[in-house]
Design a protein around this motif. Sequence first.
Motif, PDB file in Angstrom:
ATOM      1  N   SER A  80       0.864  -1.182   0.000  1.00 51.24           N
ATOM      2  CA  SER A  80       0.000   0.000   0.000  1.00 51.24           C
ATOM      3  C   SER A  80       0.899   1.231   0.000  1.00 51.24           C
ATOM      4  CB  SER A  80      -0.893  -0.007   1.235  1.00 51.24           C
ATOM      5  OG  SER A  80      -0.104   0.119   2.401  1.00 51.24           O
ATOM      6  N   ASN A 104      -2.745 -11.065   1.975  1.00 52.14           N
ATOM      7  CA  ASN A 104      -3.402  -9.957   2.664  1.00 52.14           C
ATOM      8  C   ASN A 104      -4.909  -9.960   2.449  1.00 52.14           C
ATOM      9  OD1 ASN A 104      -1.045  -8.231   3.675  1.00 52.14           O
ATOM     10  ND2 ASN A 104      -0.497  -8.606   1.536  1.00 52.14           N
ATOM     11  N   ASP A 105      -5.599  -9.305   3.346  1.00 53.01           N
ATOM     12  CA  ASP A 105      -7.048  -9.120   3.235  1.00 53.01           C
ATOM     13  C   ASP A 105      -7.284  -7.838   2.434  1.00 53.01           C
ATOM     14  OD1 ASP A 105      -9.759  -8.857   3.485  1.00 53.01           O
ATOM     15  OD2 ASP A 105      -9.745  -8.570   5.657  1.00 53.01           O
ATOM     16  N   SER A 165      -9.844  -6.500   1.355  1.00 56.47           N
ATOM     17  CA  SER A 165     -11.011  -5.693   1.720  1.00 56.47           C
ATOM     18  C   SER A 165     -10.716  -4.712   2.855  1.00 56.47           C
ATOM     19  CB  SER A 165     -12.172  -6.604   2.121  1.00 56.47           C
ATOM     20  OG  SER A 165     -11.853  -7.327   3.295  1.00 56.47           O
ATOM     21  N   SER A 166      -9.653  -4.952   3.621  1.00 57.63           N
ATOM     22  CA  SER A 166      -9.362  -4.074   4.753  1.00 57.63           C
ATOM     23  C   SER A 166      -8.118  -3.210   4.552  1.00 57.63           C
ATOM     24  CB  SER A 166      -9.200  -4.897   6.030  1.00 57.63           C
ATOM     25  OG  SER A 166      -8.060  -5.717   5.937  1.00 57.63           O
ATOM     26  N   LEU A 167      -7.422  -3.371   3.436  1.00 57.74           N
ATOM     27  CA  LEU A 167      -6.195  -2.612   3.178  1.00 57.74           C
ATOM     28  C   LEU A 167      -6.332  -1.804   1.888  1.00 57.74           C
ATOM     29  CD1 LEU A 167      -3.597  -5.423   3.959  1.00 57.74           C
ATOM     30  CD2 LEU A 167      -4.008  -3.381   5.331  1.00 57.74           C
ATOM     31  N   SER A 218      -2.310  -9.313  14.262  1.00 57.51           N
ATOM     32  CA  SER A 218      -3.335  -8.333  13.947  1.00 57.51           C
ATOM     33  C   SER A 218      -3.786  -8.573  12.525  1.00 57.51           C
ATOM     34  CB  SER A 218      -2.775  -6.910  14.090  1.00 57.51           C
ATOM     35  OG  SER A 218      -3.704  -5.992  13.596  1.00 57.51           O
ATOM     36  N   LYS A 219      -5.074  -8.430  12.269  1.00 61.46           N
ATOM     37  CA  LYS A 219      -5.545  -8.700  10.908  1.00 61.46           C
ATOM     38  C   LYS A 219      -5.317  -7.521   9.964  1.00 61.46           C
ATOM     39  CE  LYS A 219     -10.351  -7.637  11.935  1.00 61.46           C
ATOM     40  NZ  LYS A 219     -11.683  -8.174  11.953  1.00 61.46           N
ATOM     41  N   ASP A 220      -4.879  -6.363  10.470  1.00 56.36           N
ATOM     42  CA  ASP A 220      -4.633  -5.245   9.566  1.00 56.36           C
ATOM     43  C   ASP A 220      -3.145  -5.064   9.253  1.00 56.36           C
ATOM     44  OD1 ASP A 220      -4.893  -2.442  11.887  1.00 56.36           O
ATOM     45  OD2 ASP A 220      -3.791  -4.296  11.970  1.00 56.36           O
ATOM     46  N   GLU A 225       0.046  -5.667   7.109  1.00 57.61           N
ATOM     47  CA  GLU A 225       0.228  -5.941   5.682  1.00 57.61           C
ATOM     48  C   GLU A 225       1.505  -6.730   5.437  1.00 57.61           C
ATOM     49  OE1 GLU A 225       0.609  -3.373   1.538  1.00 57.61           O
ATOM     50  OE2 GLU A 225       0.299  -2.343   3.434  1.00 57.61           O
TER      51      GLU A 225
END
Length: 147
Positions: A15, A60-61, A63-65, A107-109, A111
């Motif tokens: 990102s 990575n997810d 939808s959240s990044l 943590s799920k956020d 990267e």
Amino acid sequence: MRAVLMESRFRVCASPERFQRFFKHTAYVVGHLFPDHVQRSCIIEHCVSTLLARQWTERNDASSLPAPVTWELSYGFRDPTGWLTDARLQRLSRDVLTDLDSPPEVSKDVESVPWMVTLTTDTDQDSRAGLEKRYPALHLAPLMPSF
């Protein structure tokens, strides 16, 4: 003695915010690892890497990044004293990549950032000419790119 030219290229899919943190870390490592007499020039370019983009999506997810972009962060070095060696360039790459290879916090956020690194030395006339063309500022003071 002929000045030594070397290059370290980091291709990173991340990102924009994560890439800026990586760039700041890289600039810090380069600034502290290399003495002032080793001139450096930095180039940042957007590039396309289907492999890195696919790896980023797998790790990575999305939808959240924020959507990732692939950049190539390249440093060219010129050393008239002979201090710069292949081993020192390899150490630089290892120290820089610790920022990306550190185990993420739980943590799920967080990267995960896929990367590739390429190290080049001026071992022949063609590679030297390529480095001189890519980094014309190496005969000047070190440059820092802007975003």
